[in-house]
Design a protein around this motif. Structure first.
Motif, short mmCIF file in Angstrom:
data_model
loop_
_atom_site.label_atom_id
_atom_site.label_comp_id
_atom_site.label_asym_id
_atom_site.label_seq_id
_atom_site.Cartn_x
_atom_site.Cartn_y
_atom_site.Cartn_z
N ASP A 147 9.53 -59.52 50.42
CA ASP A 147 9.12 -61.08 49.78
C ASP A 147 10.55 -61.82 49.76
O ASP A 147 11.61 -61.19 49.73
N ASP A 148 10.28 -63.31 49.73
CA ASP A 148 11.51 -64.01 49.84
C ASP A 148 12.45 -63.68 48.87
O ASP A 148 13.73 -64.14 48.80
N ASP A 149 12.10 -63.40 47.66
CA ASP A 149 13.12 -62.97 46.49
C ASP A 149 13.63 -61.47 46.53
O ASP A 149 14.39 -61.25 45.57
N CYS A 150 13.68 -60.92 47.62
CA CYS A 150 14.26 -59.71 48.11
C CYS A 150 13.70 -58.40 47.38
O CYS A 150 14.25 -57.43 47.48
N THR A 151 12.40 -58.72 46.89
CA THR A 151 11.81 -57.54 46.38
C THR A 151 10.76 -57.40 47.41
O THR A 151 10.41 -58.17 48.24
N GLY A 152 10.23 -55.95 47.57
CA GLY A 152 9.05 -55.62 48.57
C GLY A 152 8.37 -54.41 48.10
O GLY A 152 8.49 -53.78 47.02
N LYS A 153 7.65 -53.88 49.11
CA LYS A 153 6.57 -52.74 48.63
C LYS A 153 6.55 -52.18 50.21
O LYS A 153 6.72 -52.53 51.22
N ALA A 154 6.34 -50.57 50.00
CA ALA A 154 6.12 -49.75 51.30
C ALA A 154 4.87 -49.21 51.02
O ALA A 154 4.34 -48.99 50.06
N PHE A 155 4.05 -49.09 52.28
CA PHE A 155 2.78 -48.47 52.17
C PHE A 155 2.55 -47.31 53.21
O PHE A 155 3.34 -47.30 54.45
N LYS A 183 25.65 -71.32 41.56
CA LYS A 183 26.89 -71.83 42.36
C LYS A 183 26.89 -71.29 43.64
O LYS A 183 27.99 -71.82 44.35
N HIS A 184 25.91 -70.63 44.06
CA HIS A 184 25.65 -69.82 45.46
C HIS A 184 24.52 -70.19 45.83
O HIS A 184 23.58 -70.29 45.27
N PRO A 185 24.59 -70.56 47.14
CA PRO A 185 23.27 -70.84 47.93
C PRO A 185 22.30 -69.67 48.06
O PRO A 185 22.56 -68.54 48.12
N THR A 186 20.94 -69.79 47.77
CA THR A 186 19.93 -68.76 47.77
C THR A 186 19.65 -68.64 49.19
O THR A 186 19.23 -69.48 49.92
N VAL A 187 19.54 -67.16 49.73
CA VAL A 187 19.14 -66.92 50.92
C VAL A 187 18.04 -66.14 50.67
O VAL A 187 17.51 -65.18 50.11
N ALA A 188 16.82 -66.62 51.36
CA ALA A 188 15.58 -65.95 51.32
C ALA A 188 15.44 -64.93 52.11
O ALA A 188 16.05 -64.53 53.28
N VAL A 202 15.34 -58.87 57.18
CA VAL A 202 16.49 -58.34 56.69
C VAL A 202 16.72 -56.95 56.63
O VAL A 202 17.79 -56.62 56.62
N LEU A 203 15.54 -56.11 56.64
CA LEU A 203 15.47 -54.51 56.55
C LEU A 203 15.46 -54.43 58.11
O LEU A 203 14.34 -54.28 58.71
N ASN A 204 16.47 -53.88 58.86
CA ASN A 204 16.48 -53.75 60.28
C ASN A 204 17.78 -52.76 60.51
O ASN A 204 18.80 -53.24 60.40
N GLY A 205 17.38 -51.40 60.96
CA GLY A 205 18.37 -50.56 61.40
C GLY A 205 18.24 -49.06 60.68
O GLY A 205 17.03 -49.10 60.00
N SER A 206 19.03 -48.48 60.79
CA SER A 206 19.23 -47.14 60.17
C SER A 206 19.88 -47.21 58.81
O SER A 206 20.85 -47.66 58.63
N TYR A 207 19.16 -46.52 57.56
CA TYR A 207 19.72 -46.47 56.35
C TYR A 207 19.92 -45.06 56.15
O TYR A 207 18.74 -44.40 56.00
N GLY A 208 20.94 -44.56 55.78
CA GLY A 208 21.02 -43.12 54.74
C GLY A 208 20.66 -43.31 53.32
O GLY A 208 20.95 -44.58 52.87
N PHE A 209 19.97 -42.49 53.05
CA PHE A 209 19.46 -42.70 51.51
C PHE A 209 19.55 -41.16 50.73
O PHE A 209 19.58 -40.28 51.20
N TYR A 210 19.40 -41.25 49.35
CA TYR A 210 19.30 -40.10 48.59
C TYR A 210 18.23 -40.66 47.58
O TYR A 210 17.95 -41.96 47.20
#
Length: 153
Positions: free
Chosen positions: A100-108, A33-38, A43-51
């Motif tokens: 990747d376009d499905d919003c999954t990814g990897k870091a190296f 029912k909603h458009p898919t955004v690749a 898409v990851l751009n900026g500072s992120y706080g994490f735990y």
């Protein structure tokens, strides 16, 4: 010192952790029912706080910190960690990432070794992370705290 560098490398990948949470990946995708955004590195751009929390070869642990993604596949992390009650503060590291376009990814890490699985959600406002170290089960969650162009670490 080498142990600290290995731990920073291992967890800079945090920055980068999502095995238990990878099951949530389908929820990240839009339904019929909603458009898919690749997604992409942009898409990851900026500072992120994490735990992060979990268990690695040193025992149970936690960490908090800041990850800065540049939108072009490069990142930095600054974090404070405690594993098995041993504290280390303000550890820094660099990594690369691929979304990747499905919003999954990897870091190296700097040697090109995959260290973290990533799921991006809410149009890049947050990330789920899963560390891939031998003998570890570490997951994390990050939320954008500074928009692109305002990423002070």
């Amino acid at each position: 010192m080498k142990h600290s560098q290995t731990r920073v490398s291992l967890f800079a990948q945090v920055a980068v952790l999502s095995g238990l949470l990878v099951g949530l990946a389908p929820a990240v995708r839009a339904d019929d029912k909603h458009p898919t955004v690749a997604c992409s590195n942009l898409v990851l751009n900026g500072s992120y706080g994490f735990y992060r929390t979990g268990v690695d070869a040193d025992g149970p642990g936690v960490s908090i910190g800041i990850i800065v993604y540049d939108g072009h596949g490069n990142g930095t992390v600054k974090q404070s960690i405690s594993f098995a009650g041993v504290f280390e503060f303000d550890l820094v590291g660099e990594f690369t990432y691929q979304i990747d376009d499905d919003c999954t990814g990897k870091a190296f890490n700097g040697d090109g070794v995959e260290t973290t699985r990533i799921v991006v959600f809410d149009d890049g406002k947050g990330v789920y992370l899963m560390g891939e170290g031998d003998g570890s089960a570490v997951i994390g969650v990050g939320s954008r705290i500074h928009a692109p162009g305002r990423h002070d670490n």
